[in-house]
Scaffold this motif. Sequence first.
Motif, PDB file in Angstrom:
ATOM      1  N   MET A  65       0.845  -1.184   0.000  1.00  0.00           N
ATOM      2  CA  MET A  65       0.000   0.000   0.000  1.00  0.00           C
ATOM      3  C   MET A  65       0.884   1.239   0.000  1.00  0.00           C
ATOM      4  N   THR A  66       0.478   2.240  -0.766  1.00  0.00           N
ATOM      5  CA  THR A  66       1.234   3.480  -0.851  1.00  0.00           C
ATOM      6  C   THR A  66       0.526   4.559  -0.040  1.00  0.00           C
ATOM      7  N   ILE A  67       1.241   5.149   0.908  1.00  0.00           N
ATOM      8  CA  ILE A  67       0.729   6.231   1.733  1.00  0.00           C
ATOM      9  C   ILE A  67       1.342   7.530   1.228  1.00  0.00           C
ATOM     10  N   VAL A  68       0.498   8.459   0.773  1.00  0.00           N
ATOM     11  CA  VAL A  68       0.975   9.732   0.226  1.00  0.00           C
ATOM     12  C   VAL A  68       0.948  10.787   1.323  1.00  0.00           C
ATOM     13  N   CYS A  69       2.117  11.367   1.614  1.00  0.00           N
ATOM     14  CA  CYS A  69       2.235  12.408   2.637  1.00  0.00           C
ATOM     15  C   CYS A  69       2.828  13.668   2.011  1.00  0.00           C
ATOM     16  N   VAL A 111       2.168   4.446  11.976  1.00  0.00           N
ATOM     17  CA  VAL A 111       2.624   4.237  13.352  1.00  0.00           C
ATOM     18  C   VAL A 111       3.167   2.819  13.525  1.00  0.00           C
ATOM     19  N   GLY A 112       4.374   2.743  14.061  1.00  0.00           N
ATOM     20  CA  GLY A 112       5.000   1.448  14.317  1.00  0.00           C
ATOM     21  C   GLY A 112       5.546   0.750  13.089  1.00  0.00           C
ATOM     22  N   ARG A 113       5.582   1.421  11.944  1.00  0.00           N
ATOM     23  CA  ARG A 113       6.053   0.794  10.705  1.00  0.00           C
ATOM     24  C   ARG A 113       7.457   1.279  10.358  1.00  0.00           C
ATOM     25  N   LYS A 114       8.171   0.438   9.621  1.00  0.00           N
ATOM     26  CA  LYS A 114       9.498   0.794   9.114  1.00  0.00           C
ATOM     27  C   LYS A 114       9.524   0.556   7.605  1.00  0.00           C
ATOM     28  N   PRO A 115       8.904   1.453   6.839  1.00  0.00           N
ATOM     29  CA  PRO A 115       8.899   1.285   5.378  1.00  0.00           C
ATOM     30  C   PRO A 115      10.301   1.399   4.808  1.00  0.00           C
ATOM     31  N   TYR A 149       5.595  15.800  -2.398  1.00  0.00           N
ATOM     32  CA  TYR A 149       4.980  14.716  -1.635  1.00  0.00           C
ATOM     33  C   TYR A 149       5.943  13.532  -1.589  1.00  0.00           C
ATOM     34  N   ILE A 150       5.788  12.737  -0.545  1.00  0.00           N
ATOM     35  CA  ILE A 150       6.546  11.491  -0.457  1.00  0.00           C
ATOM     36  C   ILE A 150       5.546  10.336  -0.487  1.00  0.00           C
ATOM     37  N   HIS A 151       5.695   9.444  -1.461  1.00  0.00           N
ATOM     38  CA  HIS A 151       4.824   8.274  -1.592  1.00  0.00           C
ATOM     39  C   HIS A 151       5.531   7.105  -0.902  1.00  0.00           C
ATOM     40  N   ILE A 152       5.069   6.777   0.302  1.00  0.00           N
ATOM     41  CA  ILE A 152       5.736   5.757   1.119  1.00  0.00           C
ATOM     42  C   ILE A 152       5.073   4.409   0.896  1.00  0.00           C
ATOM     43  N   GLN A 153       5.885   3.416   0.517  1.00  0.00           N
ATOM     44  CA  GLN A 153       5.347   2.069   0.288  1.00  0.00           C
ATOM     45  C   GLN A 153       5.405   1.245   1.580  1.00  0.00           C
ATOM     46  N   VAL A 154       4.239   0.795   2.020  1.00  0.00           N
ATOM     47  CA  VAL A 154       4.125  -0.012   3.234  1.00  0.00           C
ATOM     48  C   VAL A 154       3.769  -1.433   2.827  1.00  0.00           C
ATOM     49  N   LYS A 155       4.523  -2.392   3.319  1.00  0.00           N
ATOM     50  CA  LYS A 155       4.314  -3.788   2.928  1.00  0.00           C
ATOM     51  C   LYS A 155       3.867  -4.628   4.115  1.00  0.00           C
ATOM     52  N   ASP A 156       2.909  -5.532   3.857  1.00  0.00           N
ATOM     53  CA  ASP A 156       2.414  -6.466   4.864  1.00  0.00           C
ATOM     54  C   ASP A 156       2.450  -7.880   4.288  1.00  0.00           C
ATOM     55  N   GLU A 157       2.461  -8.841   5.159  1.00  0.00           N
ATOM     56  CA  GLU A 157       2.326 -10.227   4.725  1.00  0.00           C
ATOM     57  C   GLU A 157       0.867 -10.473   4.353  1.00  0.00           C
ATOM     58  N   ALA A 158       0.637 -10.863   3.121  1.00  0.00           N
ATOM     59  CA  ALA A 158      -0.736 -11.091   2.675  1.00  0.00           C
ATOM     60  C   ALA A 158      -1.278 -12.371   3.301  1.00  0.00           C
ATOM     61  N   PRO A 159      -2.537 -12.361   3.754  1.00  0.00           N
ATOM     62  CA  PRO A 159      -3.125 -13.597   4.303  1.00  0.00           C
ATOM     63  C   PRO A 159      -3.342 -14.629   3.208  1.00  0.00           C
ATOM     64  N   GLN A 160      -3.461 -15.876   3.624  1.00  0.00           N
ATOM     65  CA  GLN A 160      -3.731 -16.933   2.661  1.00  0.00           C
ATOM     66  C   GLN A 160      -5.107 -16.714   2.030  1.00  0.00           C
ATOM     67  N   PRO A 161      -5.196 -16.802   0.691  1.00  0.00           N
ATOM     68  CA  PRO A 161      -6.496 -16.568   0.042  1.00  0.00           C
ATOM     69  C   PRO A 161      -7.519 -17.624   0.423  1.00  0.00           C
ATOM     70  N   ILE A 162      -8.781 -17.199   0.430  1.00  0.00           N
ATOM     71  CA  ILE A 162      -9.886 -18.097   0.751  1.00  0.00           C
ATOM     72  C   ILE A 162      -9.986 -19.188  -0.318  1.00  0.00           C
ATOM     73  N   LYS A 163     -10.024 -20.438   0.103  1.00  0.00           N
ATOM     74  CA  LYS A 163     -10.199 -21.550  -0.824  1.00  0.00           C
ATOM     75  C   LYS A 163     -11.684 -21.909  -0.867  1.00  0.00           C
ATOM     76  N   SER A 164     -12.278 -21.718  -2.020  1.00  0.00           N
ATOM     77  CA  SER A 164     -13.723 -21.933  -2.117  1.00  0.00           C
ATOM     78  C   SER A 164     -14.105 -22.250  -3.546  1.00  0.00           C
ATOM     79  N   ASP A 165     -15.184 -23.030  -3.691  1.00  0.00           N
ATOM     80  CA  ASP A 165     -15.764 -23.293  -5.010  1.00  0.00           C
ATOM     81  C   ASP A 165     -16.853 -22.280  -5.345  1.00  0.00           C
ATOM     82  N   ASN A 166     -17.211 -21.456  -4.376  1.00  0.00           N
ATOM     83  CA  ASN A 166     -18.227 -20.426  -4.598  1.00  0.00           C
ATOM     84  C   ASN A 166     -17.575 -19.224  -5.287  1.00  0.00           C
ATOM     85  N   VAL A 167     -18.126 -18.786  -6.401  1.00  0.00           N
ATOM     86  CA  VAL A 167     -17.527 -17.707  -7.190  1.00  0.00           C
ATOM     87  C   VAL A 167     -18.558 -16.616  -7.450  1.00  0.00           C
TER      88      VAL A 167
END
Length: 387
Positions: A1-5, A133-137, A151-169
């Motif tokens: 995610m990019t945070i624009v400041c 807050v509490g991040r180290k980009p 402006y400074i466009h700061i890129q913040v990275k997180d561990e993406a959760p495992q995608p939902i496994k489903s047959d429903n679309v």
Amino acid sequence: MTIVCKLNPTPEQVVKIEATLKAFADACNYVNQTVKPTITSASSIQNLVYPEVRSIYGLSANLAVRACARVGANRKTAKLKGKPVKSFKPTSVDYDARIFDFREKDWTASLTLVDGREHIKLVVSNYQRGKLVGRKPTSAQLCKHRDGQYYIHIQVKDEAPQPIKSDNVIGVDFGRREIAHTSSGDQWDGKQIQRVRDKYNRVRASLAKKATKGTRSTRPAARRLLKRLQGRERRFQMWLNHNISKRIVQSAIATKSVVAIENLTGIRDRTNAKPRNKVERFRSNSWAFYQLRQFLEYKGLQFGVEIIAVPPAWSSQTCHKCLHIGLRSEKSFKCTNDSCLWHGDSNWIAANVLSLIGAVAVNPLRGSVLSCERIRATESPAILSLG
């Protein structure tokens, strides 16, 4: 995610920022003109021109590396479009962890500029504070926007959760009259955004005429008003696409579903090749379907919802009940299969067909909607396009 400041530099820092923007753009242009256009690898470009970039333009080691990487990335994008990279403007600089640091203790950004390291104050709201807050980009982009501010466009990275496994679309049909229509029944009318686009188009045309052919007193006023209106239509479109994508992802989370969207890559080039009047061309080219797809994809990644793009051919002309080709007229659809004869909204039909195609793409062996064998045996080109 990019945070624009927004940055709040001192007059001395403004001079250094401008010098850095110009040096970075000049370095990119030098690299682009010196290295053969066929070379797109950032490391290969760096091996060829790194010493010259540092000595000629006075960039730090990492800024020189970033300049080479910028040229390589732009060349790869241009190659996909079949176009060359022409030039670079002094509007942005790329930063990595060695030359950028976010300092939460005093809410400043530490940036390497051409004349050394500078700590520049950030102008932040509660939204940006909550995200930082509490991040180290470790990466960012220094930008000069059209309003002349920095402006400074700061890129913040997180561990993406495992995608939902489903047959429903959930199938999502994109369009201009209806921005989006889902197989679960949600729909968003495009009349509002069309009215906004047409209004601003008329206003811009009127003001542009006054700014060039008006009287001595009206020309400056028209230019000021044009500048004030700049970006309003774009921001409204972005707000609308954010709300639509949020609703679709929330619905997928609630029903534990995968989302199947139309792969509309290249549709603008195809439609522009057809003869159309000026108004229709403007409306078609203003269609922000790709932005909506991007918002869906990053929100899906954030919340563990899988977003898949499927071929949309014939989806609005195929009956979702019997999978026969029917008759479509504007928003209406009628199945021509004598044993079915279903009729209804063509966008809703398309969303349901996209849901079927998505079910096969997600699980070709045991789709919950239709078995793989039945879908591949159908005469429908929309389903056969999966191969």
